[in-house]
Design an enzyme around this catalytic site. Sequence first.
Site, PDB file in Angstrom:
ATOM      1  N   ARG A  12       0.537  -1.409  -0.014  1.00 46.45           N
ATOM      2  CA  ARG A  12      -0.245  -0.103   0.121  1.00 46.45           C
ATOM      3  C   ARG A  12       0.808   1.280   0.108  1.00 46.45           C
ATOM      4  O   ARG A  12       0.456   2.381   0.561  1.00 46.45           O
ATOM      5  CB  ARG A  12      -0.935   0.240   1.436  1.00 46.45           C
ATOM      6  CG  ARG A  12      -2.015  -1.022   1.195  1.00 46.45           C
ATOM      7  CD  ARG A  12      -3.117  -0.463   0.176  1.00 46.45           C
ATOM      8  NE  ARG A  12      -4.090  -1.353   0.078  1.00 46.45           N
ATOM      9  CZ  ARG A  12      -5.469  -1.572   0.750  1.00 46.45           C
ATOM     10  NH1 ARG A  12      -5.634  -0.532   1.407  1.00 46.45           N
ATOM     11  NH2 ARG A  12      -6.268  -2.414   0.643  1.00 46.45           N
TER      12      ARG A  12
ATOM     13  N   ARG B  96      -3.324   6.768   0.933  1.00 46.32           N
ATOM     14  CA  ARG B  96      -3.590   8.066   1.542  1.00 46.32           C
ATOM     15  C   ARG B  96      -2.881   8.655   2.590  1.00 46.32           C
ATOM     16  O   ARG B  96      -3.160   9.783   2.858  1.00 46.32           O
ATOM     17  CB  ARG B  96      -5.014   7.766   2.033  1.00 46.32           C
ATOM     18  CG  ARG B  96      -6.192   7.677   1.177  1.00 46.32           C
ATOM     19  CD  ARG B  96      -7.419   7.182   1.762  1.00 46.32           C
ATOM     20  NE  ARG B  96      -7.196   5.898   2.168  1.00 46.32           N
ATOM     21  CZ  ARG B  96      -8.188   5.086   2.729  1.00 46.32           C
ATOM     22  NH1 ARG B  96      -9.451   5.399   2.579  1.00 46.32           N
ATOM     23  NH2 ARG B  96      -8.052   3.566   3.138  1.00 46.32           N
TER      24      ARG B  96
ATOM     25  N   ARG C 176      -6.275  12.240  -5.554  1.00 49.93           N
ATOM     26  CA  ARG C 176      -7.527  11.546  -5.231  1.00 49.93           C
ATOM     27  C   ARG C 176      -8.873  12.382  -4.902  1.00 49.93           C
ATOM     28  O   ARG C 176      -9.737  11.999  -5.179  1.00 49.93           O
ATOM     29  CB  ARG C 176      -7.264  10.662  -4.005  1.00 49.93           C
ATOM     30  CG  ARG C 176      -8.241   9.992  -3.120  1.00 49.93           C
ATOM     31  CD  ARG C 176      -8.576   8.828  -3.802  1.00 49.93           C
ATOM     32  NE  ARG C 176      -9.536   8.041  -3.244  1.00 49.93           N
ATOM     33  CZ  ARG C 176     -11.122   8.301  -2.970  1.00 49.93           C
ATOM     34  NH1 ARG C 176     -11.425   9.217  -3.563  1.00 49.93           N
ATOM     35  NH2 ARG C 176     -11.729   7.463  -2.269  1.00 49.93           N
TER      36      ARG C 176
ATOM     37  N   ASP D 161      -6.270  -2.717  -7.784  1.00 48.78           N
ATOM     38  CA  ASP D 161      -6.938  -3.446  -6.566  1.00 48.78           C
ATOM     39  C   ASP D 161      -7.323  -4.758  -7.074  1.00 48.78           C
ATOM     40  O   ASP D 161      -7.591  -5.114  -7.947  1.00 48.78           O
ATOM     41  CB  ASP D 161      -8.228  -2.665  -6.188  1.00 48.78           C
ATOM     42  CG  ASP D 161      -8.538  -2.811  -4.724  1.00 48.78           C
ATOM     43  OD1 ASP D 161      -7.899  -2.175  -3.927  1.00 48.78           O
ATOM     44  OD2 ASP D 161      -9.162  -3.989  -4.614  1.00 48.78           O
TER      45      ASP D 161
ATOM     46  N   TYR E 108     -14.646 -11.653  -0.904  1.00 54.52           N
ATOM     47  CA  TYR E 108     -15.380 -10.476  -1.092  1.00 54.52           C
ATOM     48  C   TYR E 108     -16.645 -10.784  -2.048  1.00 54.52           C
ATOM     49  O   TYR E 108     -17.616  -9.853  -2.003  1.00 54.52           O
ATOM     50  CB  TYR E 108     -14.312  -9.360  -1.747  1.00 54.52           C
ATOM     51  CG  TYR E 108     -13.537  -8.775  -0.961  1.00 54.52           C
ATOM     52  CD1 TYR E 108     -13.979  -7.737   0.051  1.00 54.52           C
ATOM     53  CD2 TYR E 108     -12.451  -9.222  -0.781  1.00 54.52           C
ATOM     54  CE1 TYR E 108     -13.197  -6.952   1.018  1.00 54.52           C
ATOM     55  CE2 TYR E 108     -11.501  -8.763   0.194  1.00 54.52           C
ATOM     56  CZ  TYR E 108     -11.788  -7.598   1.005  1.00 54.52           C
ATOM     57  OH  TYR E 108     -10.938  -7.093   1.930  1.00 54.52           O
TER      58      TYR E 108
HETATM   59  O1  CP3 Z   1       0.069  -1.726  -2.399  1.00 58.26           O
HETATM   60  C1  CP3 Z   1      -0.199  -0.610  -3.233  1.00 58.26           C
HETATM   61  O2  CP3 Z   1       0.403   0.749  -3.294  1.00 58.26           O
HETATM   62  C2  CP3 Z   1      -0.872  -1.007  -4.629  1.00 58.26           C
HETATM   63  C3  CP3 Z   1      -2.214  -0.866  -4.839  1.00 58.26           C
HETATM   64  C4  CP3 Z   1      -2.932  -1.931  -3.790  1.00 58.26           C
HETATM   65  C5  CP3 Z   1      -4.300  -1.353  -3.385  1.00 58.26           C
HETATM   66  N1  CP3 Z   1      -5.107  -2.286  -2.876  1.00 58.26           N
HETATM   67  C6  CP3 Z   1      -4.722   0.197  -3.624  1.00 58.26           C
HETATM   68  C7  CP3 Z   1      -5.864   0.654  -2.679  1.00 58.26           C
HETATM   69  C8  CP3 Z   1      -2.913  -2.870  -3.470  1.00 58.26           C
HETATM   70  C9  CP3 Z   1      -1.965  -3.908  -3.759  1.00 58.26           C
HETATM   71  C10 CP3 Z   1      -4.210  -3.267  -3.001  1.00 58.26           C
HETATM   72  C11 CP3 Z   1      -4.620  -4.984  -2.517  1.00 58.26           C
HETATM   73  C12 CP3 Z   1      -5.692  -5.154  -1.746  1.00 58.26           C
HETATM   74  N2  CP3 Z   1      -6.917  -4.292  -2.013  1.00 58.26           N
HETATM   75  C13 CP3 Z   1      -5.899  -6.076  -0.710  1.00 58.26           C
HETATM   76  C14 CP3 Z   1      -4.848  -6.836  -0.390  1.00 58.26           C
HETATM   77  C15 CP3 Z   1      -3.867  -6.225   0.658  1.00 58.26           C
HETATM   78  C16 CP3 Z   1      -4.074  -6.419   2.041  1.00 58.26           C
HETATM   79  O3  CP3 Z   1      -4.055  -5.341   2.904  1.00 58.26           O
HETATM   80  O4  CP3 Z   1      -4.029  -7.666   2.619  1.00 58.26           O
HETATM   81  C17 CP3 Z   1      -7.346  -6.108  -0.456  1.00 58.26           C
HETATM   82  C18 CP3 Z   1      -8.058  -6.707   0.852  1.00 58.26           C
HETATM   83  C19 CP3 Z   1      -8.095  -5.094  -1.096  1.00 58.26           C
HETATM   84  C20 CP3 Z   1      -9.466  -4.402  -1.015  1.00 58.26           C
HETATM   85  C21 CP3 Z   1      -9.671  -3.141  -0.494  1.00 58.26           C
HETATM   86  N3  CP3 Z   1      -9.248  -2.232  -1.154  1.00 58.26           N
HETATM   87  C22 CP3 Z   1     -10.213  -2.534   0.272  1.00 58.26           C
HETATM   88  C23 CP3 Z   1     -10.679  -3.230   1.719  1.00 58.26           C
HETATM   89  C24 CP3 Z   1     -10.274  -1.625   0.434  1.00 58.26           C
HETATM   90  C25 CP3 Z   1     -10.933  -0.241   1.004  1.00 58.26           C
HETATM   91  C26 CP3 Z   1     -10.332  -0.024   2.481  1.00 58.26           C
HETATM   92  C27 CP3 Z   1      -9.617   1.365   2.473  1.00 58.26           C
HETATM   93  O5  CP3 Z   1      -8.480   1.419   2.729  1.00 58.26           O
HETATM   94  O6  CP3 Z   1     -10.215   2.291   2.123  1.00 58.26           O
HETATM   95  C28 CP3 Z   1      -9.478  -1.120  -0.917  1.00 58.26           C
HETATM   96  C29 CP3 Z   1      -9.329   0.492  -1.487  1.00 58.26           C
HETATM   97  C30 CP3 Z   1      -7.906   0.828  -1.863  1.00 58.26           C
HETATM   98  N4  CP3 Z   1      -6.990   0.036  -2.344  1.00 58.26           N
HETATM   99  C31 CP3 Z   1      -7.106   1.973  -1.458  1.00 58.26           C
HETATM  100  C32 CP3 Z   1      -6.072   1.770  -2.061  1.00 58.26           C
HETATM  101  C33 CP3 Z   1      -4.974   3.104  -2.305  1.00 58.26           C
HETATM  102  C34 CP3 Z   1      -7.885   3.165  -0.687  1.00 58.26           C
HETATM  103  C35 CP3 Z   1      -8.654   3.858  -1.662  1.00 58.26           C
HETATM  104  C36 CP3 Z   1      -8.845   5.432  -1.495  1.00 58.26           C
HETATM  105  O7  CP3 Z   1      -8.042   6.067  -1.961  1.00 58.26           O
HETATM  106  O8  CP3 Z   1      -9.927   5.752  -0.807  1.00 58.26           O
END
Ligand code: CP3
Length: 348
Positions: free
Chosen positions: A25, A29, A38, A74, A151
Amino acid sequence: MNSRTRFLAACRGEETDRPPAWMMRQAGRYLPEYREVRSGSTFLGMVHDPEKAAEVTMQPIRRYGMDAAVIFCDILVPPGAMGMEVEFVEGRGPLLGPPIRTRDDVERLTDFDATEATGFLGDSIRNVRAELGDERAIIGFCGAPFTVASYMVEGQSSRNFENTKEMMLGDPESFDRLLERVTDNSIGYLKNQVDAGADVLQVFDSWGGTLDAATYRERLLPHVARLVEEAKSNGVPVILYVNGCAHLLEVMADSGAHVLGIDWRVDPKEAIARVGDRVALQGNLDPCTLFGPPDVVRQKARQTLDAFADQKGFIFNLGSGILPKTPLDSVQALWETVLQPSTAPHSA
Ligand code: CP3
């Protein structure tokens, strides 16, 4: 050794001048420049825009100089390409619909051609390569079959995965078919990322750790191992990350992955003893360490590096993704510590 050769060497269990490092990640943010981009779009809007996606992928690299860029996308993109409605609702996380609960629901999903349905991701990767050059690695990724399926079945984030486990236990054939369909589609999705320039692939099993080891081995490993095998056939190293994996290291090593990504609940020495001769390791600093003061962060990061010093093939990372409210001076302290050139070769 440049960042890319260092990263690839560590994946293959070879000696490196210092451990290569990145952060799950890392595009996100906690960075003001991310929040800036964003503020003008939705999260999925950014994912679908290869210029914005490349821009936010590059932001942490410009600021801190990690060895690898993880492409901004994602794990819930493939369920969307398979015909589900997927949206990210502010403050609620992802919503997917309608939820997959029956055999008919599973059969109604569609297979997708990644070059067509998710071509934006290939474009994002090519844009990143153009700015990043050849000296740093690009990491492509997908979710592991169980994590993605959870999911799809729950329709949202979940604490206990009741619906998923109900289907897994009550209708094992349909659940297995769902895992198979997610795997089939993930294979082409990963290949497309390598064709566009990804050097390494990571499979995120965020929720597989909620299963016991015997169940993971019996019900999930066949799918994970097939996905890993197909991903490897693209000629790149594969990292299998499982959150909450202390009870699963041996099962994970049997997946065929080059690297196991582990969380902070596993003691590094124990991980090395159990599987360190079979695979490279990645991890495992608790992301909440970064809520401590910079001095403590430096000390804990150093401890993690020291604990893995004997591991042939080690990649420094957090044990899960960095959290949105993480203070930047701690992040700065982390990268100053981790990226400083070491005097002694790693695992010489
Ligand atoms: O790692 C990185 O920087 C690359 C991008 C990336 C994102 N999601 C961007 C993202 C990666 C590799 C993921 C993987 C991901 N997505 C996982 C597995 C990783 C882990 O933590 O185990 C999972 C479970 C998801 C599903 C997901 N995506 C959720 C549950 C959420 C919402 C939670 C939240 O933080 O708001 C996301 C959104 C998401 N994916 C964001 C980002 C940067 C936040 C979005 C925003 O800007 O509002």
